[in-house]
Design an enzyme around this catalytic site. Structure first.
Site, PDB file in Angstrom:
ATOM      1  N   ASP A  18       0.746  -1.286   0.067  1.00 27.54           N
ATOM      2  CA  ASP A  18       0.190   0.136   0.018  1.00 27.54           C
ATOM      3  C   ASP A  18       0.870   1.158   0.114  1.00 27.54           C
ATOM      4  O   ASP A  18       0.495   2.397   0.492  1.00 27.54           O
ATOM      5  CB  ASP A  18      -0.854   0.009   1.147  1.00 27.54           C
ATOM      6  CG  ASP A  18      -1.620  -1.228   1.242  1.00 27.54           C
ATOM      7  OD1 ASP A  18      -2.213  -1.753   0.295  1.00 27.54           O
ATOM      8  OD2 ASP A  18      -1.674  -1.851   2.626  1.00 27.54           O
ATOM      9  N   HIS A  54      -4.575  -2.485  -5.914  1.00 25.86           N
ATOM     10  CA  HIS A  54      -3.927  -1.090  -6.645  1.00 25.86           C
ATOM     11  C   HIS A  54      -5.016  -0.154  -7.133  1.00 25.86           C
ATOM     12  O   HIS A  54      -5.972  -0.386  -7.609  1.00 25.86           O
ATOM     13  CB  HIS A  54      -3.376  -1.421  -7.779  1.00 25.86           C
ATOM     14  CG  HIS A  54      -1.786  -2.010  -7.629  1.00 25.86           C
ATOM     15  ND1 HIS A  54      -1.202  -2.593  -8.651  1.00 25.86           N
ATOM     16  CD2 HIS A  54      -1.072  -1.899  -6.195  1.00 25.86           C
ATOM     17  CE1 HIS A  54      -0.053  -3.071  -8.107  1.00 25.86           C
ATOM     18  NE2 HIS A  54      -0.123  -2.771  -6.799  1.00 25.86           N
ATOM     19  N   GLY A 259     -11.183  -4.029   2.382  1.00 24.20           N
ATOM     20  CA  GLY A 259     -11.957  -2.808   3.059  1.00 24.20           C
ATOM     21  C   GLY A 259     -11.570  -2.719   4.411  1.00 24.20           C
ATOM     22  O   GLY A 259     -12.191  -1.996   5.153  1.00 24.20           O
TER      23      GLY A 259
HETATM   24  P1  IMP Z   1      -1.814 -12.802   2.368  1.00 27.13           P
HETATM   25  O1  IMP Z   1      -0.897 -12.552   1.313  1.00 27.13           O
HETATM   26  O2  IMP Z   1      -3.213 -12.891   1.836  1.00 27.13           O
HETATM   27  O3  IMP Z   1      -1.662 -14.150   2.730  1.00 27.13           O
HETATM   28  O4  IMP Z   1      -1.507 -12.160   3.707  1.00 27.13           O
HETATM   29  C1  IMP Z   1      -0.569 -12.093   4.416  1.00 27.13           C
HETATM   30  C2  IMP Z   1      -0.221 -10.680   4.986  1.00 27.13           C
HETATM   31  O5  IMP Z   1       0.192  -9.682   4.172  1.00 27.13           O
HETATM   32  C3  IMP Z   1      -1.525 -10.171   5.802  1.00 27.13           C
HETATM   33  O6  IMP Z   1      -1.219  -9.275   7.008  1.00 27.13           O
HETATM   34  C4  IMP Z   1      -2.070  -9.226   4.622  1.00 27.13           C
HETATM   35  O7  IMP Z   1      -2.716  -8.120   5.348  1.00 27.13           O
HETATM   36  C5  IMP Z   1      -0.885  -8.741   3.939  1.00 27.13           C
HETATM   37  N1  IMP Z   1      -0.919  -8.154   2.646  1.00 27.13           N
HETATM   38  C6  IMP Z   1      -1.131  -9.062   1.589  1.00 27.13           C
HETATM   39  N2  IMP Z   1      -0.957  -8.486   0.486  1.00 27.13           N
HETATM   40  C7  IMP Z   1      -1.116  -7.193   0.802  1.00 27.13           C
HETATM   41  C8  IMP Z   1      -1.100  -5.780   0.058  1.00 27.13           C
HETATM   42  O8  IMP Z   1      -1.239  -5.762  -1.097  1.00 27.13           O
HETATM   43  N3  IMP Z   1      -1.175  -4.798   0.699  1.00 27.13           N
HETATM   44  C9  IMP Z   1      -1.032  -4.616   2.078  1.00 27.13           C
HETATM   45  N4  IMP Z   1      -1.034  -5.750   2.970  1.00 27.13           N
HETATM   46  C10 IMP Z   1      -1.066  -7.107   2.129  1.00 27.13           C
HETATM   47 MG    MG Z   2      -2.657  -1.850  -1.867  1.00 25.00          MG
END
Ligand code: IMP
Ligand code: MG
Length: 348
Positions: A18, A54, A259
């Site tokens: 992010d 994104h 969200g």
């Molecule tokens: P996963 O990638 O869905 O297994 O999530 C693992 C960790 O990475 C969690 O804490 C998610 O919130 C974080 N995470 C995964 N993708 C993103 C992203 O695109 N932006 C921010 N956090 C992410």
């Molecule tokens: Mg993002």
């Protein structure tokens, strides 16, 4: 005969995701050559799946993408690489939304060796991981587990509409778009509060080019840190801090995929410098400076202490000085306060 690869530029997240990678990739992808044609031949994602989110502003329209690389907005072939994981249902949903918005989705290509995220992977993620680790419930960890256990399903063997499969090697100029960020990386993050892929620029080589081809490495961060999902480094007490909450509200810090309200903290400069040094960043773009300016409180962590400044300029000078001193690959830092552009940008 194989066509040769010219230059590779890489955009990656230096924080916890992010950071505005989508904005930077979209901005860089607009570059044209002397004929007015797109400079990049491909924009490609090397890691992750639909866990990414994104927010892209294109010609006055707002788009939310999860797996499709941001080159597609400029008519550039956009590749989902062999180390990505793809859920076909969310892939088609995204394609339909982009087509509806007037984007040519025939340019979106999935590498035949990308792995498929199945419904079972998503069910398992929701049941076993989402609560404990705050994953995005997109089936990411189970899909990568099966990939490495060699029991996974490849895109080429799946029911994917074969017109979406990539049929050529990459060539020419390539822009690589990272997902997640340095501190969510499977090797460098706060394990197990990480994602299951490699988020560092070196991992972009899995797309099919040699490390020597890499020219510019753009690190992205914000002027403050955010975290979506569980992480002891970001306790939920942060959500009760009135100034940090104000930053979160003005900065619209809610997950694009989930969200969820993101936890906000002051920029951790030690963590940022670690990410820049280990990744070999050549440029750093610090986004969302306008948000901190609106709130008017200028703080960061350095050497584990809080430092407060009286103006944003003073804070930015301090950051620049510290980063240049610590990281010898770094050539230029940009501070941005605009969701669509990088002010004063000069292509290296
Ligand atoms: P996963 O990638 O869905 O297994 O999530 C693992 C960790 O990475 C969690 O804490 C998610 O919130 C974080 N995470 C995964 N993708 C993103 C992203 O695109 N932006 C921010 N956090 C992410
Ligand atoms: Mg993002």
């Amino acid at each position: 005969m194989n066509k040769t690869i010219n230059n590779v530029d890489i955009v990656f997240g230096a924080s916890w995701g992010d950071e505005g990678k989508g904005k930077i990739t979209h901005f860089l992808a607009s570059k044209t050559d002397f004929n007015g044609q797109p400079y990049y031949d491909f924009v490609a994602r090397w890691n992750g799946g639909s866990n990414a989110g994104h927010t892209i502003y294109h010609n006055g329209k707002k788009f939310a993408t999860h797996i499709v690389p941001s080159g597609v907005f400029y008519g550039i072939t956009s590749v989902i690489g062999p180390n990505c994981v793809v859920n076909l249902e969310s892939f088609y949903k995204e394609i339909n939304q982009l087509s509806y918005g007037g984007i040519d989705t025939s340019l979106i290509k999935v590498h035949p060796n990308a792995h498929i995220v199945t419904d079972e992977h998503i069910t398992e993620d929701k049941a076993k991981l989402a609560g404990k680790l705050g994953t995005t419930s997109q089936g990411i960890a189970p899909a990568y587990r099966d990939k490495y256990a060699r029991t996974g399903l490849l895109a080429k063997d799946s029911t994917i509409d074969k017109s979406f499969l990539l049929k050529e090697d990459l060539y020419g100029n390539i822009l690589c778009e990272g997902a997640q960020g340095f501190h969510l990386d499977i090797n460098y993050g706060n394990y197990p509060y990480v994602t299951s892929s490699e988020c560092l620029p070196y991992a972009a080589c899995s797309l099919g080019f040699a490390p020597q081809k890499i020219k510019n490495i753009y690190a992205c961060s914000k002027l403050y840190d955010t975290r979506s999902g569980e992480d002891p480094l970001f306790p939920s007490s942060l959500l009760e801090d009135p100034i940090l909450s104000e930053i979160g509200e003005i900065g619209k810090e809610y997950g694009v995929t989930t969200g969820r309200r993101r936890k906000v903290n002051w920029l951790n400069l030690d963590k940022l410098i670690e990410a820049l040094c280990v990744s070999g960043a050549t440029e750093l773009v610090v986004n969302k400076c306008d948000i901190i300016k609106q709130v008017g409180v200028y703080k960061l962590f350095h050497y584990d202490e809080v430092i407060e400044f009286t103006t944003i300029t003073e804070m930015q000078h301090y950051i620049s000085h510290s980063c240049y001193n610590a990281c010898d690959t770094l050539r230029k830092i940009y501070y941005s306060g605009n969701p669509e552009t990088i002010e004063g940008f000069k292509a290296a």
